[in-house]
Design a protein around this motif. Structure first.
Motif, PDB file in Angstrom:
ATOM      1  N   LYS A  25      20.926  28.522  -9.314  1.00 35.81           N
ATOM      2  CA  LYS A  25      20.004  29.232 -10.516  1.00 35.81           C
ATOM      3  C   LYS A  25      20.106  28.510 -11.628  1.00 35.81           C
ATOM      4  O   LYS A  25      18.761  28.186 -12.157  1.00 35.81           O
ATOM      5  N   ASN A  26      21.212  28.735 -12.352  1.00 36.32           N
ATOM      6  CA  ASN A  26      21.335  28.042 -13.659  1.00 36.32           C
ATOM      7  C   ASN A  26      21.012  26.693 -13.693  1.00 36.32           C
ATOM      8  O   ASN A  26      20.449  26.360 -14.777  1.00 36.32           O
ATOM      9  N   HIS A  28      19.018  24.841 -11.712  1.00 40.51           N
ATOM     10  CA  HIS A  28      17.738  24.837 -11.473  1.00 40.51           C
ATOM     11  C   HIS A  28      16.775  25.286 -12.673  1.00 40.51           C
ATOM     12  O   HIS A  28      15.877  24.187 -12.987  1.00 40.51           O
ATOM     13  N   ARG A  29      17.068  25.940 -13.312  1.00 43.30           N
ATOM     14  CA  ARG A  29      16.399  26.768 -14.850  1.00 43.30           C
ATOM     15  C   ARG A  29      16.408  25.320 -15.442  1.00 43.30           C
ATOM     16  O   ARG A  29      15.557  25.290 -16.275  1.00 43.30           O
ATOM     17  N   GLN A  30      17.827  24.955 -15.732  1.00 48.19           N
ATOM     18  CA  GLN A  30      17.956  23.831 -16.925  1.00 48.19           C
ATOM     19  C   GLN A  30      17.234  22.582 -16.392  1.00 48.19           C
ATOM     20  O   GLN A  30      16.767  21.780 -17.235  1.00 48.19           O
ATOM     21  N   GLY A  34      12.749  25.312 -17.562  1.00 46.79           N
ATOM     22  CA  GLY A  34      12.037  26.345 -17.596  1.00 46.79           C
ATOM     23  C   GLY A  34      12.640  27.595 -18.239  1.00 46.79           C
ATOM     24  O   GLY A  34      13.335  28.327 -17.450  1.00 46.79           O
ATOM     25  N   PRO A  37      18.045  30.255 -18.880  1.00 50.69           N
ATOM     26  CA  PRO A  37      18.671  30.160 -17.470  1.00 50.69           C
ATOM     27  C   PRO A  37      19.187  31.667 -16.990  1.00 50.69           C
ATOM     28  O   PRO A  37      19.333  31.924 -15.686  1.00 50.69           O
ATOM     29  N   ASP A  40      16.761  34.929 -14.326  1.00 53.40           N
ATOM     30  CA  ASP A  40      16.460  35.558 -12.868  1.00 53.40           C
ATOM     31  C   ASP A  40      18.033  35.788 -12.140  1.00 53.40           C
ATOM     32  O   ASP A  40      18.014  35.963 -11.038  1.00 53.40           O
TER      33      ASP A  40
END
Length: 190
Positions: A25-26, A28-30, A34, A37, A40
């Motif tokens: 997740k981290n 992907h966000r970076q 978006g 991080p 979510d």
């Protein structure tokens, strides 16, 4: 402690899964740029990331640089290659890019569940020595087995030779008996 009972292996796998999801997740966000991080992440994922803060990261292209918004960490600083041998270097107490100004910051080796690379090297060395010992025992076993097969083969060859000689002996005895019988028959005729 009202939840489900788990073995330490199950807990270890669960922890790895939580950490893996958090890192995914981290990342992907970076990668998408978006927002924060941690927005979510579940509390368990947030805690897992916090516990692993400062641990060496061995992902990506060796010698490459991180281009995301986050800190850059060159994985090659923990790996040394000499010929065909790869050496794992001792990581610093805290990764330099993530230096914490707090003097009470905990080193990652001392956090619960983390093992120092020295301990890993020792465990891996013991594992390799045991594998070598097992391979040596297997080689000795197979040598003995080959010796036994060679002995069995020699016994069978000698048994065949003995049977061949017995057949030749019986053939001679049959020929002799036949000749004697023929001679007796001829002498009886005269």
């Amino acid at each position: 402690m009202n939840g489900p009972k788990r073995t330490w292996q199950q807990v270890k796998i669960k922890y790895k899964n939580i950490l893996q999801n958090a890192v995914k997740k981290n990342t992907h966000r970076q990668g998408t740029g978006g927002g924060s991080p941690k927005a979510d992440l579940t509390p368990a994922e947030d805690m897992a990331l916090e516990l692993n803060k400062g641990r060496p990261v061995l992902e990506g292209i060796p010698g490459g640089k991180e281009t995301s918004i986050g800190s850059s960490q060159d994985a090659t600083r923990f790996i040394q290659v000499s010929g065909s041998t790869v050496f794992l270097l001792e990581p610093p107490a805290q990764a330099p890019d993530d230096a914490d100004p707090d003097p009470d910051a905990i080193q990652w080796e001392n956090q619960p569940g983390n093992i120092s690379s020295q301990a890993i090297r020792k465990l891996y060395g013991n594992h390799l020595r045991r594998q070598i010992e097992l391979a040596d025992i297997d080689i000795q076993y197979k040598k003995k087995k080959m010796e036994n097969l060679a002995l069995e083969s020699e016994i069978k060859k000698r048994t065949i030779r003995k049977l061949d000689l017995e057949i030749k002996k019986l053939e001679r005895e049959v020929r002799y008996a036949f000749n004697v019988h023929c001679m007796l028959t001829v002498t009886q005729m005269y």
